[in-house]
Design a protein around this motif. Structure first.
Motif, short mmCIF file in Angstrom:
data_model
loop_
_atom_site.label_atom_id
_atom_site.label_comp_id
_atom_site.label_asym_id
_atom_site.label_seq_id
_atom_site.Cartn_x
_atom_site.Cartn_y
_atom_site.Cartn_z
N VAL A 178 -62.70 76.44 21.02
CA VAL A 178 -62.46 77.72 20.20
C VAL A 178 -63.60 78.69 20.79
O VAL A 178 -63.21 79.91 21.04
CB VAL A 178 -62.53 77.61 18.72
CG1 VAL A 178 -62.60 78.82 18.12
CG2 VAL A 178 -61.30 76.86 18.23
N PHE A 192 -60.83 72.04 18.30
CA PHE A 192 -59.86 71.35 17.46
C PHE A 192 -59.86 69.99 18.13
O PHE A 192 -59.58 69.93 19.45
CB PHE A 192 -58.54 71.95 17.76
CG PHE A 192 -57.74 71.18 16.92
CD1 PHE A 192 -57.42 71.29 15.32
CD2 PHE A 192 -56.90 70.56 17.62
CE1 PHE A 192 -56.50 70.41 14.95
CE2 PHE A 192 -55.86 69.74 16.96
CZ PHE A 192 -55.59 69.74 15.50
N PHE A 199 -61.15 70.71 12.73
CA PHE A 199 -62.12 71.25 13.80
C PHE A 199 -63.24 70.66 13.49
O PHE A 199 -63.61 70.17 12.72
CB PHE A 199 -61.96 72.71 13.38
CG PHE A 199 -61.02 73.61 13.62
CD1 PHE A 199 -60.68 74.05 14.89
CD2 PHE A 199 -60.01 73.77 12.47
CE1 PHE A 199 -59.57 75.02 15.08
CE2 PHE A 199 -58.92 74.32 13.03
CZ PHE A 199 -58.69 75.10 14.12
N TYR A 221 -56.31 80.48 18.35
CA TYR A 221 -57.20 80.05 17.48
C TYR A 221 -58.09 81.06 16.86
O TYR A 221 -59.03 80.77 15.80
CB TYR A 221 -58.21 79.00 18.16
CG TYR A 221 -57.64 77.63 18.10
CD1 TYR A 221 -57.02 77.15 17.08
CD2 TYR A 221 -57.41 76.85 19.31
CE1 TYR A 221 -56.37 75.73 17.21
CE2 TYR A 221 -56.85 75.58 19.75
CZ TYR A 221 -56.29 75.05 18.70
OH TYR A 221 -55.75 73.85 18.73
N TYR A 227 -64.23 79.64 12.18
CA TYR A 227 -64.02 78.31 12.24
C TYR A 227 -65.19 77.56 11.93
O TYR A 227 -65.38 76.58 11.54
CB TYR A 227 -63.42 77.76 13.58
CG TYR A 227 -61.92 78.05 13.76
CD1 TYR A 227 -61.07 77.39 13.40
CD2 TYR A 227 -61.82 79.30 14.39
CE1 TYR A 227 -59.64 77.83 13.48
CE2 TYR A 227 -60.40 79.76 14.70
CZ TYR A 227 -59.42 78.88 14.09
OH TYR A 227 -57.91 79.16 14.38
#
Length: 318
Positions: A178, A192, A199, A221, A227
């Motif tokens: 990502v 991921f 993640f 993403y 994330y």
């Protein structure tokens, strides 16, 4: 030449720089950036076209320079040159070697197009700027690891990494990157993990080998900050009551341990944390100012502190 025309010249030059640096430039974005009307941007673009700049596109769709068109080297202001020097010092101290080498090459190209007076400015001022890093530098065994990660993000291809965990186990993972980020003096990759179906973040200096595969992925993403909310472990809520006189000594370090908020009370500052390091990291940090703090919750943290204090006392008696 009046102020109006000077502003227009500066704006038109800046628009040309935007066209050089981006594949597509929207008129609305330019209008917002320079705080003018879209109609003014249309006129500025027309000015560039009349000057012989081959601009492709039209109002509403965005503009770009004709592919292959070369412009003379841009001229930098004195303030921009000084910012380059400062950025170079930061990159020397904090960048991963794989990034630092590429940045040094880029800076050499920038220096090559500077005016003679600006080159003298760099020579006179660069020894007057320094960045002192008090943290040990991490190893850089893989010289091209971060560029490889960034290439995989751009190409949307999976990576295979051989990774050494915190407990020294070696594992192989296939990941879809990502992004990368720098925190606590380490570079990390957020990705991921196809094995965990979730993640994960991996510390770059623990990557033993990395391979870019031909396997593409189609998942979008988004941005990396979306994330970083994910956590490998469960978090524990901690409430402390801390004497105000010690707050200045912990205000910078508290954010590393999940600090959320604080409330002023008659008896001190109530601090609230959401930490995933309740077993080791948080108690060891807390014991450095435990004589000025009271644990309100959880009860298990008090037990950990007592055990840690007992171990310290025992070691001092030996």
């Amino acid at each position: 030449m009046n102020d109006h025309y000077l502003k227009k010249i500066d704006r038109v030059t800046a628009i040309l720089t935007q066209l050089q640096s981006k594949p597509i430039v929207r008129a609305q974005d330019l209008a917002t950036k320079f705080d003018v009307s879209i109609r003014t941007i249309y006129r500025d673009v027309k000015t560039l076209e009349n000057a012989g700049i081959p601009i492709i596109g039209e109002a509403g769709n965005g503009y770009s320079l004709m592919d292959g068109y070369k412009l003379p080297p841009v001229m930098f202001t004195k303030e921009e040159v000084l910012s380059f020097i400062t950025a170079e010092k930061l990159m020397q101290k904090f960048s991963h070697q794989s990034l630092g080498n590429h940045y040094q090459t880029a800076m050499e190209k920038v220096r090559s197009v500077l005016r003679h007076s600006d080159k003298n400015l760099i020579e006179n001022i660069e020894k007057q700027i320094d960045v002192f890093n008090y943290h040990a530098q991490t190893g850089n065994e893989l010289k091209n690891v971060i560029p490889t990660i960034l290439e995989s993000i751009a190409d949307k291809t999976q990576l295979i990494i051989e990774y050494k965990t915190v407990d020294s186990r070696v594992t192989n993972r296939t990941v879809e990157a990502v992004g990368v980020f720098f925190e606590f003096n380490y570079w990390y990759i957020m990705a991921f993990c196809t094995l965990r179906k979730d993640f994960r973040q991996f510390r770059v200096d623990r990557i033993l080998q990395i391979f870019k595969t031909q396997n593409t992925f189609s998942q979008e993403y988004g941005q990396i900050n979306d994330y970083r909310k994910y956590s490998d472990g469960e978090k524990t809520k901690v409430r402390l009551l801390v004497e105000k006189k010690i707050m200045g000594h912990i205000v910078n370090s508290r954010r590393y341990y999940g600090f959320i908020e604080e409330r002023e009370t008659e008896n001190g500052m109530e601090m609230i944390f959401d930490t995933e390091w309740i077993e080791e990291g948080f108690p060891r940090w807390l014991i450095t100012f435990a004589d000025y703090a009271t644990v309100l919750e959880p009860e298990s943290l008090k037990t950990k502190l007592r055990n840690l204090a007992a171990d310290i006392s025992r070691n001092l008696e030996e």
